[in-house]
Design an enzyme around this catalytic site. Structure first.
Site, PDB file in Angstrom:
ATOM      1  N   ASP A 166       0.846  -1.204   0.000  1.00 28.81           N
ATOM      2  CA  ASP A 166       0.000   0.000   0.000  1.00 28.81           C
ATOM      3  C   ASP A 166       0.878   1.250   0.000  1.00 28.81           C
ATOM      4  OD1 ASP A 166      -2.239   1.611   0.069  1.00 28.81           O
ATOM      5  OD2 ASP A 166      -2.483   1.468   2.252  1.00 28.81           O
ATOM      6  N   LEU A 167       1.676   1.387  -1.037  1.00 23.89           N
ATOM      7  CA  LEU A 167       2.554   2.552  -1.128  1.00 23.89           C
ATOM      8  C   LEU A 167       1.714   3.775  -1.486  1.00 23.89           C
ATOM      9  CD1 LEU A 167       5.495   3.464  -0.918  1.00 23.89           C
ATOM     10  CD2 LEU A 167       5.676   3.147  -3.395  1.00 23.89           C
TER      11      LEU A 167
END
Length: 236
Positions: A166-167
């Site tokens: 989940d950058l």
């Protein structure tokens, strides 16, 4: 690493970081009773900022997201201790710290099993004096050199094969010295090079564009992304 296993709870404690390993370290009420809570933040649940032996830490419980999370808030299907959410993140952070990458140091992790399901908690280092990019960009713009440094840091992670599930702009921090940190490695992994690296970057770009629509004051322009990519690609 110290490991304890009792009452269907498996706990991991980092060597030489936890003087008194005990499951109460994962209990927010215990921290409150010790008057050791120094703050909190609200997301899917409450994340607690606590202080232990002069060290500032983050206590986080794992919650489900999406539609499933509305029905089964914090229970996960058990497929083994090491693959549980907390233990997997603890192990990954420990590996990344050993590689010298800028991530929080893991202190402890817990998996509590009941039937075929488990709940999980993790205790990690808090990066003192840091702010995430969203918080920073709501108050002002960042220099091109900062964006380049962010790009260089992300390239370090990708070169090391680090996949971040989940950058986004909330998970990249700058501390008081301008050092770039990356946090929240839940469901992260070490992978061989592949298309996921480009997908990571595209996800991050979408995050910036989304935040720009959410806030009336958000100092983000396309040139910032170009500077980030110049750092990522080594064009500086």
């Amino acid at each position: 690493m110290q490991v304890t296993n009792h009452d269907n709870q498996v706990c991991w404690y980092a060597d030489q970081l936890i003087g008194d390993p005990h499951p109460h370290l994962f209990d927010s009420q215990w921290w409150q009773a010790q008057k050791a809570v120094v703050g909190s933040s609200q997301g899917r649940g409450v994340t607690w900022f606590v202080k232990l032996d002069g060290r500032h830490l983050v206590l986080r419980h794992y919650y489900r997201g999406g539609m499933v999370g509305k029905v089964v808030r914090d229970r996960f299907w058990f497929e083994g201790v090491e693959s549980s959410r907390a233990m997997a993140e603890f192990a990954l952070l420990d590996t990344l710290c050993a590689k010298g990458l800028p991530v929080p140091r893991p202190y402890a992790a817990r998996m509590s099993k009941r039937g075929p399901f488990y709940r999980a908690d993790i205790l990690i280092e808090r990066i003192r004096g840091s702010k995430d990019l969203v918080g920073l960009l709501k108050t002002g713009s960042l220099d091109a050199t900062v964006w380049q440094r962010i790009g260089q840091t992300l390239r370090q992670f990708h070169d090391a094969g680090v996949y971040h599930a989940d950058l986004n702009s909330h998970n990249i921090l700058l501390d008081r010295d301008g050092k770039v940190w990356v946090i929240d490695f839940d469901k992260g992994a070490i992978r061989e090079p592949g298309s996921w690296q480009q997908t990571n970057l595209e996800r991050l770009l979408r995050s910036f564009n989304k935040e720009a629509l959410l806030h009336t004051s958000f100092y983000w322009v396309p040139g910032d992304w170009q500077a980030l990519m110049a750092g990522y690609e080594g064009r500086i």
